[in-house]
Design a protein around this motif. Structure first.
Motif, PDB file in Angstrom:
ATOM      1  N   LYS A 168       0.830  -1.203   0.000  1.00  0.00           N
ATOM      2  CA  LYS A 168       0.000   0.000   0.000  1.00  0.00           C
ATOM      3  C   LYS A 168       0.869   1.259   0.000  1.00  0.00           C
ATOM      4  CE  LYS A 168      -2.868   0.897   3.446  1.00  0.00           C
ATOM      5  NZ  LYS A 168      -3.955   0.765   4.422  1.00  0.00           N
ATOM      6  N   ARG A 184       2.518   1.693  -3.454  1.00  0.00           N
ATOM      7  CA  ARG A 184       1.562   2.227  -4.442  1.00  0.00           C
ATOM      8  C   ARG A 184       1.333   3.715  -4.230  1.00  0.00           C
ATOM      9  NH1 ARG A 184      -1.666  -2.547  -3.550  1.00  0.00           N
ATOM     10  NH2 ARG A 184      -2.985  -1.284  -2.176  1.00  0.00           N
ATOM     11  N   LYS A 185       1.229   4.114  -2.971  1.00  0.00           N
ATOM     12  CA  LYS A 185       1.004   5.526  -2.643  1.00  0.00           C
ATOM     13  C   LYS A 185       2.184   6.382  -3.105  1.00  0.00           C
ATOM     14  CE  LYS A 185      -0.484   8.320   1.279  1.00  0.00           C
ATOM     15  NZ  LYS A 185      -0.741   8.303   2.712  1.00  0.00           N
ATOM     16  N   GLN A 186       3.419   5.855  -2.890  1.00  0.00           N
ATOM     17  CA  GLN A 186       4.609   6.596  -3.321  1.00  0.00           C
ATOM     18  C   GLN A 186       4.687   6.683  -4.841  1.00  0.00           C
ATOM     19  OE1 GLN A 186       7.820   4.550  -1.389  1.00  0.00           O
ATOM     20  NE2 GLN A 186       7.668   5.761   0.470  1.00  0.00           N
ATOM     21  N   LYS A 187       4.329   5.613  -5.554  1.00  0.00           N
ATOM     22  CA  LYS A 187       4.334   5.640  -7.014  1.00  0.00           C
ATOM     23  C   LYS A 187       3.302   6.632  -7.523  1.00  0.00           C
ATOM     24  CE  LYS A 187       6.003   1.148  -8.475  1.00  0.00           C
ATOM     25  NZ  LYS A 187       5.651  -0.101  -9.179  1.00  0.00           N
ATOM     26  N   HIS A 188       2.160   6.679  -6.887  1.00  0.00           N
ATOM     27  CA  HIS A 188       1.068   7.574  -7.305  1.00  0.00           C
ATOM     28  C   HIS A 188       1.504   9.041  -7.147  1.00  0.00           C
ATOM     29  CE1 HIS A 188      -3.023   8.735  -8.161  1.00  0.00           C
ATOM     30  NE2 HIS A 188      -3.026   9.525  -7.082  1.00  0.00           N
ATOM     31  N   ARG A 189       2.300   9.302  -6.117  1.00  0.00           N
ATOM     32  CA  ARG A 189       2.798  10.671  -5.894  1.00  0.00           C
ATOM     33  C   ARG A 189       3.928  11.033  -6.843  1.00  0.00           C
ATOM     34  NH1 ARG A 189       3.014  11.587   0.622  1.00  0.00           N
ATOM     35  NH2 ARG A 189       0.766  11.670   0.925  1.00  0.00           N
TER      36      ARG A 189
END
Length: 139
Positions: A129, A132-137
């Motif tokens: 999770k 994914r959050k870091q990739k999205h940012r």
């Protein structure tokens, strides 16, 4: 009020190790503990074990079991003692108590193993999770 206490330590060779079978009857409850000595223990080692470690043994895992009532007649006591000496080293009652003890330990370890497995799965999920959050940012 009188409490009846009886303890027996039987040392035998099980084919691989020298094993002690400690049986304890206290106030109608029967308990048994299996002690692995490894090499053949000397009389001094057995005496030292009984004097120093006997009280630390956990005989009663849970439910009480039935015990035989003490005989009043001395002749009957002598007959019962002779009968006990003729019996094999490990009684069926002792085998049942050891099997119950092993089963309880097996259930405890299975529960701990499943608990650890779910915690590891949760940790992996949290890691995914976060990734994914870091990739999205965009990092």
């Amino acid at each position: 009020m009188q409490i009846s206490v009886s303890s027996t330590l039987t040392v035998y060779h099980d084919g691989q190790f020298w094993v002690g079978l400690a049986e304890h009857v206290e106030d109608g409850r029967y308990g048994v503990v299996r002690i692995v000595f490894g090499a053949e223990p000397s009389d001094e080692e057995i005496q030292k074990f009984v004097t120093s470690k006997w009280e630390k043994l956990s005989f009663f895992g849970g439910e009480p079991a039935e015990a035989s009532k003490p005989a009043k007649n001395p002749k009957r006591r002598a007959r019962e003692a002779a009968k006990t000496l003729k019996r094999p080293a490990m009684s069926t009652k002792a085998q049942q108590a050891l099997a119950a003890q092993r089963e309880a330990l097996k259930q405890e370890s299975a529960h701990a193993r499943s608990q650890r497995r779910t915690e590891e799965a949760d940790a992996r999920y949290e890691q995914r999770k976060l990734k994914r959050k870091q990739k999205h940012r965009g990092h």
